[in-house]
Every structure is written in C-alpha cells, then in structure tokens.
Design a protein around this motif. Structure first.
Motif, PDB file in Angstrom:
ATOM      1  N   ALA A  32      -1.151  -3.386   3.443  1.00  0.00           N
ATOM      2  CA  ALA A  32      -1.738  -1.912   3.847  1.00  0.00           C
ATOM      3  C   ALA A  32      -2.759  -2.207   4.744  1.00  0.00           C
ATOM      4  O   ALA A  32      -2.540  -1.212   5.937  1.00  0.00           O
ATOM      5  CB  ALA A  32      -2.519  -1.732   2.267  1.00  0.00           C
ATOM      6  N   GLY A  92       0.591  -1.216  -0.223  1.00  0.00           N
ATOM      7  CA  GLY A  92      -0.042  -0.191  -0.557  1.00  0.00           C
ATOM      8  C   GLY A  92       0.748   0.885  -0.367  1.00  0.00           C
ATOM      9  O   GLY A  92       1.689   1.373   0.914  1.00  0.00           O
ATOM     10  N   GLN A 112       0.946   3.337   4.232  1.00  0.00           N
ATOM     11  CA  GLN A 112       0.118   2.181   4.771  1.00  0.00           C
ATOM     12  C   GLN A 112       1.442   0.763   4.276  1.00  0.00           C
ATOM     13  O   GLN A 112       1.461   0.412   5.699  1.00  0.00           O
ATOM     14  CB  GLN A 112      -0.691   1.824   3.719  1.00  0.00           C
ATOM     15  N   GLY A 113       1.669   1.188   3.966  1.00  0.00           N
ATOM     16  CA  GLY A 113       2.808  -0.360   3.511  1.00  0.00           C
ATOM     17  C   GLY A 113       3.980  -0.270   4.504  1.00  0.00           C
ATOM     18  O   GLY A 113       4.805   0.695   4.122  1.00  0.00           O
ATOM     19  N   GLN A 172      -1.964  -8.930   0.843  1.00  0.00           N
ATOM     20  CA  GLN A 172      -2.005  -7.369   0.454  1.00  0.00           C
ATOM     21  C   GLN A 172      -1.617  -6.829   2.082  1.00  0.00           C
ATOM     22  O   GLN A 172      -2.484  -7.284   2.938  1.00  0.00           O
ATOM     23  CB  GLN A 172      -3.487  -6.341   0.119  1.00  0.00           C
TER      24      GLN A 172
END
Length: 587
Positions: free
Chosen positions: A506, A448, A453-454, A504
């Motif tokens: 994120a 992300g 976020q990531g 994901q």
C-alpha cells in the motif's frame, strides 16, 4: 515529441498495381527499415492544435469572472482545460476527486463545470447541426469523499461503479498510468503561486548570517590578540531545491533566480549554486512521501551545474553562463531546500539522503526552518522488524553478502540496478531455510484497496517468492490498515494459528512510520526482500550484525523508490510491475 513515419512501400511505390501482386513478387530477404522523421515546426497545424483549448472556452469572459470571484487566485485548478476535456470526450457523467486540503472547493468547481460545459460553442456552419440532436449537458457530477493521500489513491474503480465517464483527480501528479485506469482520467496538479522572491531572500540571508557567525568564531582568537582577522574566504552553498508537485514551478524558478543573483554578487559574498534533482519519472524537483532523489551527497555537483547551465542556455537561446568557481580550497556545504507546507514529503528526501542538511520553506507562514529526522532510530526499528520476521519464519540468510547475479561474495553496496536484477532466482537455487519438522508459517499479504495503492503485479511477485520458500500466505484486501484490525487476524505468540507477520503493498511509509505500533511485524515490500535474503541490504546493514556502529558514516539512505524508474522489484515501475497486472513467476 511528434513523429511521423514514412508511408508503407506497398502504398507509396505500387504505381497503381494491386498490393497483393506486389506482395507476392517482393523479395523476402530483408524488410525495409522504418524511417522516423521529426515533424517540422508549423507542419500539421491541426494535429498540433488538437489539445489546445478553443477560444470559446479560453477567452470566455464570464467563465474567467466566475473563476476569479469564487476560487482562490493563487490556485490553478485548470478549469478551462477541464471543460475542454469534458466536451472533447463527450462525457456527461463526471467524478471529482480531491485531497483533504482541497475538498472545500469541490462543490464550487462542480458548479462551474456544470454551468459552462457544453454551454458555449464556436459558430457552426449553416445546416451542419441535426435538428433532432439535443444539446449535451453534464447529467451527473459526483464528488468522491473517501480520503485521498496521494495520486496512488486515484479511485477510477469507484467512479466507474457510479457510471461516470471521466474522473478528474486534483492535487497530485500522474503516478498510475492512464493506460491502467478503467475510465479516462485527467490529472490536475493544482499549482500554487507563492512569493518566490521571499524564498530567495530568506535563503540568501540565512546563509549569509551563518557565514558571518563562522567568521566571528574563526577570527575570535586573532582579534583577542589585537591582530585583525584576515578576510574570510567565500563559502559555496550547493543547494538542492525540491518540493511537492503543487510548487514545482516555484522550485525551478527559485533555483534559477538564486543562480542568476549569485553570479552577479560580489566575491566576498556567500555564493549559492542551485540545481533541481529529479527522480524520474517524476517532475524535476518533485518529491513524494515514498519517492525521492537518492545519493545526492555523492553526486558530481559541478557536472550537474554544467548541465543546468547548458539546458538553460538552450532554452533561452543564449550563450552559456561562465562556470562558477571550482577552487577546492573554498569551503563547500551541500544543503537540501524544500518547498512545502508540511514535513511528510520532506521526510522522504531526508530518509533517502540522511547526511544532508535540510531546510524547509513554508509558503504560507513564510518561514525557513531547519528540519531533522531520527534516521538512526528509524533504521534500528526496521532492522528489529526484519530480524523478528526472520526468527518467526525460521529463515537463516547467508552469513556473507552474496551478489545474487554473479554468485560472488560482495562486501560493497549494490546499486539499484544490481538489486533490481538480483531477485526472482530459480527455485532450485534457493536455500531450504525452513525446517521440514517445523509447522508451516503463515504470512499475510495486504493489498491496499484505497484507490490504486495496491499493485497486483507486486502482489504476484511476493506471493511467488513466499511460496518458493515454503511459506504459506493469505491475501487480505484493506483500504485502511489499522492495528486493531490486524490484531484480530494475527498471532502475536509462538503458538499455532494466525498470521505471524505481514507485508503490506500500500504505502511504504506506513511500515516506516507506524510499523512498530502493530502486534506483529508489518514490513514493506522492500523489507520483505531483505528479510528473505533476496537482496543485499544497502541501508539497514547486515541484519546479523549486532553493532549499532556508525550508521551515519555509511551515508546511504533507506530507499525511497516506490514510484521511481530505478526501483527494484518491490517498486511500481520495475519491469512488468508498471502494467499492474498479475503475472505468473513460477514456483
């Protein structure tokens, strides 16, 4: 806590001798221990006042008049503190980042900062100012307009690209360490003042009415026979107060008021005992959409209450209040009381503690409502996603639960520390789960890019883990994860080409809330570790077990620990993940 160290030996005891001579003659057997002393109150007043807002800002009548007439009075935007931080850092290019609900105040806040920063200064000594120096001012103020879901979306990278020297992030707590941002950042929680007494009265009235109804139901048979029912016993409500960061002060104050009022109530009343749980490093009572206190149903409530009383007594410098009744015959009920204007953060607490009843107080509508969450359905959907990934990748985990630390079969639930230590085993000990004859599978890793976020460190762990299983991976950077976009890169059939599954990095809630809407499975980092058999699954039960079983009886929630100190290798504060740097873990 402030500390000071004792002066080095070569400075304190050299008696005028050259330090190099002392170093040559000093014994080399053992280095003198370093002594850490706590600073006494009143010492080093200048250092203690370094962060205090100076009077020319704090006591500025014009500034406070503008704030009171242009901004809502119940919202604390900490304007004086922000102005002082701007002046102290000599920043002339400022960026403001606000969540959707506060964006309407961005222009007003920006105008106040531009108008008052560097405009008022304390009296200077005569001749101390350089005549050639021009007065400083804010030359540019940028408002970041991208969507901001939480503190993980802090966008210091965009602020630096705009040439900003300071980023002010509103509405969230400090999740991304300031040591990891590329420019200085200031977090403003924007605490909101609410009617705490109304919340306290609502809670007392709700439990009292419920108790009266229980008494009527219990005594109905006796009254029907003409015998008056006996006095009902006191019911003890074990209340766990939590909320979002904007209401953290109101959460603590509500718990304190209820404890104080119930201690003085009559014995025939419902007694409410309150504590404020904490998922460190978050503030007491603070809950995020991905992080919440866990195992609240199993905690020793009386021990927690004793700690709360002792802590409050130390704060007030008074005697410790008398212990509440510990009569085991008195009925007890443990309830979560959540202060927020929406469900998103409360859902994290309910997911983490599925067996507890949840009440939500909305400070705007001033209503106390009971909330429910379909935890069985959620776990079923996530279990199906994990099974699908195992099937597509051809992974066959052990039929028995194995503790990866000791190598012994473990049928019990592991703690968070055990899970954290059970990953990243040596490659030679990993099972060869993929057939050599089968075509290589490709799994997509989404990092992300919406703010921070990531976490690149989690990305490195996951990539190394997939590589050790012989699974190819492709990294995709996305600010918003949409089903249509992933569909263009995914392979929803068993043919060759395309990504067969995604993980994901994120927001875990994206997989929990929306994962079943994608054409291929989209796992969270925790779910990937479960799918690969790296950790014993404490929440979704054994993935090869087909029984729908009594999942509610397990009384164990899905881990909401993405920003918790107790999170596993899938979490941001585990080991080197907190540095947010790509590390090499071997293959």
């Amino acid at each position: 806590m402030n500390h000071e160290s004792s002066p080095p030996l070569d400075d304190a005891n050299n008696n005028g001798k050259d330090s190099s001579t002392i170093a040559a003659n000093a014994p080399t057997t053992k280095r003198a221990p370093r002594i850490i002393r706590r600073k006494k109150k009143g010492s080093s007043a200048a250092a203690a006042d370094a962060n205090d807002i100076p009077p020319h800002i704090q006591n500025n009548a014009q500034l406070h008049h503008i704030i009171s007439t242009t901004l809502p009075k119940d919202y604390e935007f900490e304007i004086p503190k922000t102005i002082w931080r701007i002046e102290k850092s000599n920043a002339t290019a400022i960026a403001l980042q606000l969540p959707e609900g506060l964006t309407m105040y961005a222009s007003t806040i920006g105008d106040i900062l531009v108008k008052f920063a560097y405009r008022f200064h304390p009296p200077s000594h005569q001749g101390s100012e350089d005549k050639n120096d021009k007065p400083k001012e804010i030359k540019s103020l940028s408002i970041l307009g991208d969507v901001t879901y939480g503190a993980c979306c802090i966008d210091d990278l965009s602020a630096r690209a705009l040439g900003c020297e300071l980023l002010v992030h509103y509405g969230h707590s400090c999740l991304v360490p300031l040591t990891c941002t590329v420019i200085p950042c200031l977090y403003v929680f924007v605490e909101i003042r609410v009617d705490v007494q109304h919340l306290v009265d609502c809670a007392k009235l709700t439990f009292l009415e419920e108790e009266k109804e229980r008494q009527q139901n219990d005594n109905f048979g006796e009254e029907k026979d003409g015998c008056p029912g006996s006095a009902a016993p006191t019911r003890i409500i074990e209340a766990l107060f939590m909320g979002t960061v904007q209401f953290r002060s109101a959460v603590v104050e509500s718990a304190q008021r209820l404890n104080a009022e119930c201690n003085s109530s009559s014995p025939d009343q419902v007694q409410i005992q309150c504590i404020v749980p904490q998922a460190k490093p978050l503030s007491p009572g603070e809950v995020l959409g991905c992080t919440a206190p866990s195992r609240l149903a199993q905690m020793d409530f009386q021990e927690a209450m004793s700690k709360t009383r002792r802590r409050q007594a130390r704060k007030n410098q008074g005697s410790i209040p008398s212990e509440a009744s510990t009569d085991e015959t008195i009925p007890r009920e443990r309830v979560m009381i959540f202060l927020a204007d929406g469900r998103f953060h409360l859902e994290a607490a309910m997911i983490s503690n599925p067996s507890l009843r949840a009440l939500r107080y909305d400070p705007y509508s001033k209503t106390l409502t009971e909330e429910r969450y379909e935890i069985v359905q959620m776990k079923k959907l996530r279990r199906e996603a994990i099974l699908s990934v195992r099937q597509v990748l051809g992974i066959s985990p052990p039929t028995q639960r194995v503790d990866a630390v000791s190598g012994r079969v473990d049928s019990s639930t592991q703690s968070s520390d055990d899970i954290a230590n059970s990953v990243l085993k040596q490659t030679s000990s990993r099972p060869q789960s993929l057939s050599d004859s089968s075509p290589p599978k490709t799994m997509g890793i989404i990092l992300g890019t919406l703010g921070r976020q990531g976490n690149p460190a989690i990305l490195a762990r996951i990539r190394s883990l997939l590589l050790s299983y012989g699974i190819r991976s492709v990294i995709v950077l996305l600010s918003e994860i949409m089903p249509k976009k992933l569909e263009m890169m995914s392979n929803s059939t068993q043919g060759s080409g395309g990504v067969c599954a995604w993980v994901q990095i994120a927001c875990p809630r994206l997989s929990i809330d929306w994962g079943h809407y994608f054409c291929v499975p989209v796992l969270s980092p925790f779910e990937l570790f479960v799918a690969l058999g790296e950790v014993v699954d404490p929440t979704l039960w054994s993935a090869d077990e087909e029984k729908e079983g009594s999942i509610e009886d397990q009384d164990v929630g899905y881990p909401m620990d993405f920003y918790s100190n107790k999170g596993g290798p899938w979490a941001n504060y585990f080991d080197s993940n907190k540095q947010r740097k790509v590390m090499s873990y071997g293959t």
